[in-house]
Write an enzyme that holds these catalytic residues in place. Structure first.
Site, PDB file in Angstrom:
ATOM      1  N   GLU A  54       9.082   1.314  -1.009  1.00 33.37           N
ATOM      2  CA  GLU A  54       7.659   1.146  -1.322  1.00 33.37           C
ATOM      3  C   GLU A  54       7.313  -0.298  -1.682  1.00 33.37           C
ATOM      4  O   GLU A  54       6.198  -0.578  -2.127  1.00 33.37           O
ATOM      5  CB  GLU A  54       7.256   2.111  -2.438  1.00 33.37           C
ATOM      6  CG  GLU A  54       7.350   3.561  -1.992  1.00 33.37           C
ATOM      7  CD  GLU A  54       6.877   4.552  -3.038  1.00 33.37           C
ATOM      8  OE1 GLU A  54       6.244   4.152  -4.030  1.00 33.37           O
ATOM      9  OE2 GLU A  54       7.148   5.743  -2.843  1.00 33.37           O
ATOM     10  N   CYS A  55       8.223  -1.202  -1.468  1.00 35.06           N
ATOM     11  CA  CYS A  55       8.015  -2.627  -1.751  1.00 35.06           C
ATOM     12  C   CYS A  55       7.280  -3.284  -0.584  1.00 35.06           C
ATOM     13  O   CYS A  55       7.429  -2.870   0.573  1.00 35.06           O
ATOM     14  CB  CYS A  55       9.379  -3.292  -1.957  1.00 35.06           C
ATOM     15  SG  CYS A  55       9.325  -5.071  -2.269  1.00 35.06           S
ATOM     16  N   SER A  56       6.527  -4.339  -0.865  1.00 33.62           N
ATOM     17  CA  SER A  56       5.847  -5.063   0.217  1.00 33.62           C
ATOM     18  C   SER A  56       6.851  -5.745   1.146  1.00 33.62           C
ATOM     19  O   SER A  56       6.502  -6.108   2.267  1.00 33.62           O
ATOM     20  CB  SER A  56       4.875  -6.096  -0.354  1.00 33.62           C
ATOM     21  OG  SER A  56       5.578  -7.079  -1.093  1.00 33.62           O
ATOM     22  N   ALA A  58       9.475  -4.139   2.283  1.00 34.61           N
ATOM     23  CA  ALA A  58      10.146  -3.054   3.011  1.00 34.61           C
ATOM     24  C   ALA A  58      10.208  -3.263   4.527  1.00 34.61           C
ATOM     25  O   ALA A  58      11.164  -2.781   5.157  1.00 34.61           O
ATOM     26  CB  ALA A  58       9.511  -1.704   2.682  1.00 34.61           C
TER      27      ALA A  58
END
Length: 178
Positions: A54-56, A58
């Site tokens: 869910e990280c930018s 990813a």
């Protein structure tokens, strides 16, 4: 007396060097819960990365997969450790992380179980990666998701690569071709 002192210093230097571990001294659980012995990687270069779906950052999972498809196999492996330590960007269970990595990102490299990589509960592999007292090479604080560690064919840490640096950057490609 001078020779005795030099001899004692040499013994301490050799014993200190001998205490440093390699990647091959570790085991961890895969995302499916099975024991994984890192000694099976002897003779291969390894990129170890902490991931968060869910990280930018990813989309780096796609680039990691491309890197694996191009260089992976007998000479190179990617080991990914899901982690929720930065921004709580990997909140899912191991099963949820696996499903997302396989369906959305089509990951075929080795995924490990979710771990802690900072604080008192740091996973032993990350303790080794980040402490020169353990690895004999470098101290490297993990600053965010997608920090990459390069490990050579002898199981020694070579370098830490910042999270913002993509998996297919020139430094990593050059290292793979060395």
């Amino acid at each position: 007396m001078k020779n005795l002192i030099l001899f004692i210093l040499l013994i301490f230097a050799v014993s200190s060097f001998a205490q440093h571990k390699t990647l091959y001294d570790f085991m961890a659980k895969t995302i499916e819960g099975e024991e994984y012995d890192f000694s099976v990687l002897k003779g291969r270069k390894v990129l170890i990365v902490n991931i968060a779906t869910e990280c930018s950052l990813a989309p780096q999972l796609n680039k990691l997969q491309e890197l694996y498809e191009e260089y992976g196999g007998d000479d190179f492996e990617i080991i990914a450790f899901p982690c929720n330590d930065f921004g709580k960007q990997e909140p899912g269970t191991n099963a949820e992380v696996l499903e997302k990595c396989e369906s959305k990102y089509k990951i075929s490299f080795q995924l490990m179980e979710k771990i802690k990589i900072k604080g008192d509960s740091i996973h032993p592999v990350y303790n080794w990666l980040t402490q020169s007292s353990e690895n004999g090479v470098l101290d490297a604080k993990v600053t965010w998701n997608y920090q990459k560690f390069l490990v050579d064919k002898n199981g020694q840490v070579v370098e830490s690569v910042a999270p913002i640096v993509g998996p297919k950057n020139n430094r990593i490609i050059e290292w793979l071709k060395e």
